[in-house]
Design a protein around this motif. Sequence first.
Motif, PDB file in Angstrom:
ATOM      1  N   ARG A 102       1.674  13.626   3.754  1.00  0.00           N
ATOM      2  CA  ARG A 102       1.203  14.838   4.205  1.00  0.00           C
ATOM      3  C   ARG A 102      -0.107  14.674   4.893  1.00  0.00           C
ATOM      4  O   ARG A 102      -0.363  15.493   5.768  1.00  0.00           O
ATOM      5  CB  ARG A 102       1.149  15.777   2.925  1.00  0.00           C
ATOM      6  N   THR A 103      -0.896  13.816   4.257  1.00  0.00           N
ATOM      7  CA  THR A 103      -2.304  13.364   5.188  1.00  0.00           C
ATOM      8  C   THR A 103      -2.224  12.138   5.536  1.00  0.00           C
ATOM      9  O   THR A 103      -3.472  11.936   6.413  1.00  0.00           O
ATOM     10  CB  THR A 103      -3.157  13.509   3.755  1.00  0.00           C
ATOM     11  N   MET A 104      -1.574  11.221   5.631  1.00  0.00           N
ATOM     12  CA  MET A 104      -1.844   9.907   6.102  1.00  0.00           C
ATOM     13  C   MET A 104      -2.780   9.281   5.510  1.00  0.00           C
ATOM     14  O   MET A 104      -3.066   8.246   5.897  1.00  0.00           O
ATOM     15  CB  MET A 104      -1.875  10.139   7.633  1.00  0.00           C
ATOM     16  N   GLY A 105      -3.302   9.632   4.280  1.00  0.00           N
ATOM     17  CA  GLY A 105      -4.304   8.947   3.593  1.00  0.00           C
ATOM     18  C   GLY A 105      -3.694   7.860   2.759  1.00  0.00           C
ATOM     19  O   GLY A 105      -2.740   7.845   2.133  1.00  0.00           O
ATOM     20  N   LEU A 106      -4.561   6.866   2.349  1.00  0.00           N
ATOM     21  CA  LEU A 106      -4.233   6.038   1.491  1.00  0.00           C
ATOM     22  C   LEU A 106      -4.255   6.324  -0.105  1.00  0.00           C
ATOM     23  O   LEU A 106      -5.379   6.890  -0.477  1.00  0.00           O
ATOM     24  CB  LEU A 106      -5.106   4.712   1.491  1.00  0.00           C
ATOM     25  N   ILE A 107      -3.218   5.971  -0.615  1.00  0.00           N
ATOM     26  CA  ILE A 107      -3.153   6.451  -2.203  1.00  0.00           C
ATOM     27  C   ILE A 107      -3.743   5.527  -3.036  1.00  0.00           C
ATOM     28  O   ILE A 107      -4.401   5.567  -3.860  1.00  0.00           O
ATOM     29  CB  ILE A 107      -1.747   6.988  -2.596  1.00  0.00           C
ATOM     30  N   LYS A 108      -3.029   4.283  -2.860  1.00  0.00           N
ATOM     31  CA  LYS A 108      -3.544   3.173  -3.486  1.00  0.00           C
ATOM     32  C   LYS A 108      -3.092   1.780  -3.013  1.00  0.00           C
ATOM     33  O   LYS A 108      -2.104   1.780  -2.013  1.00  0.00           O
ATOM     34  CB  LYS A 108      -3.202   3.233  -4.915  1.00  0.00           C
ATOM     35  N   THR A 109      -3.689   0.661  -3.233  1.00  0.00           N
ATOM     36  CA  THR A 109      -3.513  -0.751  -2.831  1.00  0.00           C
ATOM     37  C   THR A 109      -2.957  -1.420  -4.078  1.00  0.00           C
ATOM     38  O   THR A 109      -3.943  -1.346  -4.988  1.00  0.00           O
ATOM     39  CB  THR A 109      -4.661  -1.422  -2.072  1.00  0.00           C
ATOM     40  N   LEU A 110      -1.724  -1.925  -4.016  1.00  0.00           N
ATOM     41  CA  LEU A 110      -1.430  -2.664  -5.259  1.00  0.00           C
ATOM     42  C   LEU A 110      -1.645  -4.110  -5.306  1.00  0.00           C
ATOM     43  O   LEU A 110      -1.473  -4.698  -4.232  1.00  0.00           O
ATOM     44  CB  LEU A 110       0.217  -2.287  -5.226  1.00  0.00           C
ATOM     45  N   ASP A 111      -1.952  -4.691  -6.276  1.00  0.00           N
ATOM     46  CA  ASP A 111      -2.161  -6.046  -6.540  1.00  0.00           C
ATOM     47  C   ASP A 111      -0.760  -6.730  -6.657  1.00  0.00           C
ATOM     48  O   ASP A 111      -0.088  -5.999  -7.390  1.00  0.00           O
ATOM     49  CB  ASP A 111      -2.999  -6.605  -7.621  1.00  0.00           C
ATOM     50  N   VAL A 112      -0.418  -7.893  -6.169  1.00  0.00           N
ATOM     51  CA  VAL A 112       0.783  -8.642  -6.416  1.00  0.00           C
ATOM     52  C   VAL A 112       0.455  -9.531  -7.486  1.00  0.00           C
ATOM     53  O   VAL A 112      -0.213 -10.635  -7.303  1.00  0.00           O
ATOM     54  CB  VAL A 112       1.311  -9.337  -5.155  1.00  0.00           C
ATOM     55  N   PRO A 113       0.821  -9.286  -8.534  1.00  0.00           N
ATOM     56  CA  PRO A 113       0.551 -10.090  -9.930  1.00  0.00           C
ATOM     57  C   PRO A 113       1.104 -11.831  -9.562  1.00  0.00           C
ATOM     58  O   PRO A 113       2.074 -11.829  -8.933  1.00  0.00           O
ATOM     59  CB  PRO A 113       1.075  -9.545 -10.956  1.00  0.00           C
ATOM     60  N   ASN A 114       0.275 -12.591 -10.084  1.00  0.00           N
ATOM     61  CA  ASN A 114       0.808 -14.000  -9.982  1.00  0.00           C
ATOM     62  C   ASN A 114       0.928 -14.745  -8.456  1.00  0.00           C
ATOM     63  O   ASN A 114       1.426 -15.531  -8.346  1.00  0.00           O
ATOM     64  CB  ASN A 114       2.134 -14.244 -10.418  1.00  0.00           C
TER      65      ASN A 114
ATOM     66  N   GLN B 236       0.780  -1.203   0.274  1.00  0.00           N
ATOM     67  CA  GLN B 236      -0.074  -0.091   0.026  1.00  0.00           C
ATOM     68  C   GLN B 236       0.898   1.324  -0.072  1.00  0.00           C
ATOM     69  O   GLN B 236       1.956   1.301   0.586  1.00  0.00           O
ATOM     70  CB  GLN B 236      -1.033  -0.109   1.237  1.00  0.00           C
ATOM     71  N   LEU B 237       0.382   2.292  -0.716  1.00  0.00           N
ATOM     72  CA  LEU B 237       0.965   3.467  -0.761  1.00  0.00           C
ATOM     73  C   LEU B 237       0.223   4.599  -0.075  1.00  0.00           C
ATOM     74  O   LEU B 237      -0.994   4.708  -0.170  1.00  0.00           O
ATOM     75  CB  LEU B 237       1.170   4.217  -2.227  1.00  0.00           C
ATOM     76  N   TRP B 238       0.846   5.360   0.776  1.00  0.00           N
ATOM     77  CA  TRP B 238       0.197   6.390   1.725  1.00  0.00           C
ATOM     78  C   TRP B 238       0.922   7.705   1.191  1.00  0.00           C
ATOM     79  O   TRP B 238       1.923   7.963   0.954  1.00  0.00           O
ATOM     80  CB  TRP B 238       0.426   6.064   3.153  1.00  0.00           C
ATOM     81  N   ASP B 239       0.045   8.811   1.736  1.00  0.00           N
ATOM     82  CA  ASP B 239       0.423  10.218   1.570  1.00  0.00           C
ATOM     83  C   ASP B 239       1.115  10.585   2.772  1.00  0.00           C
ATOM     84  O   ASP B 239       0.331  10.634   3.869  1.00  0.00           O
ATOM     85  CB  ASP B 239      -0.707  11.161   0.940  1.00  0.00           C
TER      86      ASP B 239
END
Length: 370
Positions: free
Chosen positions: A280-292, A275-278
């Motif tokens: 500055r805001t501590m908010g979630l930017i996106k959750t990444l899938d792990v292919p395969n 997961q990527l977070w900001d």
Amino acid sequence: MAKRRLEDAIVASRALTVGIKLIDNFRSAKTLFSHDVHANGGIFSLRFSDELDQLAVGYGDGSIRLFSVTNGKQTNEYLASSLPPIEHLRRLSMDLPIMSLKWHPLASHCLYAACVDGTIRQIDKKTDQLSVLTYEIDNELTSMDFSFDGKHFATVGKDAHVRVYDSEKTMIIHKYNNQRNDTQLEQILGRRNSQNDELTCTTGHYHRAFACKFHPDHRNILLTAGWDNVVKFWDIRQKDAMTEEIAGPHICGEGIDARGNDILTASWTCKNSLQLWDFRTMGLIKTLDVPNADNEKGEFMYSAQLCDNKTIIAVGSGTCACHVINSETNQELARLPLTKPIYALDSMLGGRVFAYGGLDKFSLAHMKDN
């Protein structure tokens, strides 16, 4: 800007010295060499030197070895048995895993190691000696990190305390206490910490902490995380934790990284591990899938790092592979498998060269532009 250009020029010069091509686009990755590590209890930590010429490897039996980045050959070996006899008398065992390795930012000949036996060890390449700098009683160390100016380093481990040291004196300047019941009971009973009471706080972690990371752009900001599913932020000039925090990530290795305003977490969970977070805001930017990722085995990531070209490198025990993923498109650029869980990861030159390893072997790989 001028400082950044100078740093980039120095890195480019070092890369040419060790024969590494600085490519601009990442399209795939290839393993350069691998080493079997069964005989030494697997590996739990990796770290490239600032000169980019050596890779330090921490093993399950408490040993540390250095390898050449250019040819993969072992150059140095430091065994726990080489420590002074007095160190062995002080502890039941010295042959426990090296969980974290960090080179001193201002003294590039000094390599620091955090060990499960509670010791912080140092290798001085000038004297070729291994020594114990300090010992955290009744703690099992899992991670350590330096501030970018080299003035401080921090440790975390089983006792869930966060300790910040003056690196020149190897002296604790802050101890952020855990929030367990025993700590709260001690406060109720009015007991004093053996350290100066002004150094302690009570806004720390509830359970074992596995990762600590100084922000690369803010020398006083420290991130820590572990089993209590929260990433905590500390301004080491202050007594208590910052009010900002990230809730959710279940960290079981050195699974936090920071770059600019991006915070990356690698959780030991079946899914939604990356997961990527900001910042500055501590908010979630996106959750990444792990292919395969096998749905039956899950993702279960131990470590991940942010690299150039919006690329993330991640390792764990679900797929037992090193994944190279474009964070913008979620495309998997490379999947480099091993046969057993992978605990350790490090990269250099913005991810152009990276190393990963676990219970069966460790490998060094590089990015390709084709």
